[in-house]
Design an enzyme around this catalytic site. Structure first.
Site, PDB file in Angstrom:
ATOM      1  NE  ARG A   1       1.636  -4.613   8.636  1.00 17.75           N
ATOM      2  CZ  ARG A   1       1.296  -3.682   8.513  1.00 17.75           C
ATOM      3  NH1 ARG A   1      -0.249  -3.391   8.457  1.00 17.75           N
ATOM      4  NH2 ARG A   1       2.021  -2.591   8.652  1.00 17.75           N
TER       5      ARG A   1
ATOM      6  NE  ARG B   1       1.846  -2.582  12.339  1.00 19.83           N
ATOM      7  CZ  ARG B   1       1.426  -1.314  11.797  1.00 19.83           C
ATOM      8  NH1 ARG B   1       0.434  -0.600  12.230  1.00 19.83           N
ATOM      9  NH2 ARG B   1       2.581  -0.362  11.327  1.00 19.83           N
TER      10      ARG B   1
ATOM     11  CE  LYS C   1       4.990  -1.814  14.602  1.00 19.49           C
ATOM     12  NZ  LYS C   1       6.250  -2.079  14.021  1.00 19.49           N
TER      13      LYS C   1
ATOM     14  CG  HIS D   1       4.765   0.894   6.474  1.00 20.75           C
ATOM     15  ND1 HIS D   1       4.964   0.062   5.353  1.00 20.75           N
ATOM     16  CD2 HIS D   1       4.535  -0.132   7.432  1.00 20.75           C
ATOM     17  CE1 HIS D   1       4.902  -1.182   5.435  1.00 20.75           C
ATOM     18  NE2 HIS D   1       4.611  -1.409   6.777  1.00 20.75           N
TER      19      HIS D   1
ATOM     20  CG  HIS E   1       3.721  -9.477   9.993  1.00 19.75           C
ATOM     21  ND1 HIS E   1       3.080  -8.541  10.634  1.00 19.75           N
ATOM     22  CD2 HIS E   1       4.711  -9.063   9.364  1.00 19.75           C
ATOM     23  CE1 HIS E   1       3.591  -7.399  10.445  1.00 19.75           C
ATOM     24  NE2 HIS E   1       4.761  -7.317   9.423  1.00 19.75           N
TER      25      HIS E   1
ATOM     26  CE1 TYR F   1       4.898  -6.629   1.957  1.00 15.51           C
ATOM     27  CE2 TYR F   1       4.897  -4.255   2.406  1.00 15.51           C
ATOM     28  CZ  TYR F   1       4.899  -5.308   2.768  1.00 15.51           C
ATOM     29  OH  TYR F   1       4.525  -5.783   4.157  1.00 15.51           O
TER      30      TYR F   1
END
Length: 293
Positions: A242, A149, A173, A265, A239, A274
């Site tokens: 990414r 990210r 995150k 994730h 992004h 995806y």
């Protein structure tokens, strides 16, 4: 109480600065709406007294103002989190957001750069005309080569790169650390860049021309500049690289669970978007090659 809630997010929930800022903006907007809607002064307003009707009226206004359903849902989530905090502190008896439902979203497929465009992007001539070609190329290489990210990129320090086992440590995150393998070409680029820049282990890898820590708009501008040279895609952001990293891995046979871990994730559902791009590619191959198609 908003300040207490934001402190709770930052120091107890360990939310990112961007997340805390988004919550703060949403709560300020909601408070301003309440003042106007209820016809009270700021000194007389008590957020613990807000009822469902006021929250619903706010959501209706957001929709009338053509705010996208995705943005409305984020604002709903912010207000709901705030009132759950107040409920936990026993400052309210029930949630005014309890009956509120998220808006339905249309499926949005992730944008990505085509493989031939990526190949063209890494042509040396693409970077040669710019003032900081080595830095700019490394930014693009890292985003596409690791799928990290934007926030993870600007926080990389030289010490986070392990040249002994060719891995990069990033802080994702909720302050979750993960290790990402680095391919040989990227390893060589990193070694060369660090040597030329004479960077210490404690230094940030990507910096401004004045050697300060990079900031989001700087990276966004750099990525947009270079993607504009090779791609006609409407979206040209970090992004997108990414998304491109994940899509190209999936198209070349990588397992979805492995991609999930590489992206950081928390659940597989976030990674499954995806598969839509991959299925589209398989359909094209099928239609071109199957005897009955």
């Amino acid at each position: 109480m908003i300040t207490n809630f934001l402190n709770y997010l930052q120091y107890e929930k360990r939310s990112s600065i961007h997340t805390v800022s988004a919550y703060e903006n949403d709560l300020k907007q909601f408070n301003q709406f309440c003042l106007n809607h209820l016809g009270v002064n700021e000194e007389d307003f008590d957020s613990t007294q807000v009822k469902f009707d006021t929250v619903r009226a706010w959501v209706v206004q957001l929709i009338d103002n053509k705010i996208t359903p995705r943005s409305v849902n984020r604002k709903i989530a912010s207000i709901n989190a705030y009132y759950k905090f107040l409920l936990q502190k026993e400052l309210i008896a029930e949630l005014p957001t309890k009956k509120l439902k998220a808006l339905k979203l249309s499926k949005r497929l992730p944008s990505f750069v085509k493989q031939q465009e990526i190949d063209h992007l890494f042509n040396p001539s693409i970077f040669a005309e710019n003032k900081y070609p080595d830095r700019d190329r490394l930014i693009i290489e890292l985003l596409y080569g690791t799928g990290i990210r934007l926030s993870e990129l600007i926080n990389i320090q030289v010490a986070d790169i392990n040249f002994a086992n060719n891995t990069l440590k990033v802080l994702g995150k909720r302050n979750k650390e993960r290790l990402i393998p680095l391919h040989q070409e990227l390893i060589e680029s990193l070694k060369s860049f660090i040597a030329i820049q004479n960077k210490s282990e404690a230094a940030y890898l990507i910096t401004t021309p004045k050697h300060n820590k990079a900031y989001p708009s700087m990276i966004q501008k750099i990525v947009k500049t270079y993607l504009s040279k090779v791609s006609s895609s409407e979206k040209k952001s970090p992004h997108v690289l990414r998304h491109t990293f994940a899509t190209h891995l999936l198209n070349n046979g990588a397992e979805l669970n492995a991609i999930k871990d590489l992206l950081g994730h928390s659940n597989l559902a976030a990674t499954q978007i995806y598969t839509h791009n991959s299925i589209s590619r398989l359909k094209k191959i099928f239609n071109k090659t199957h005897p009955k198609s």
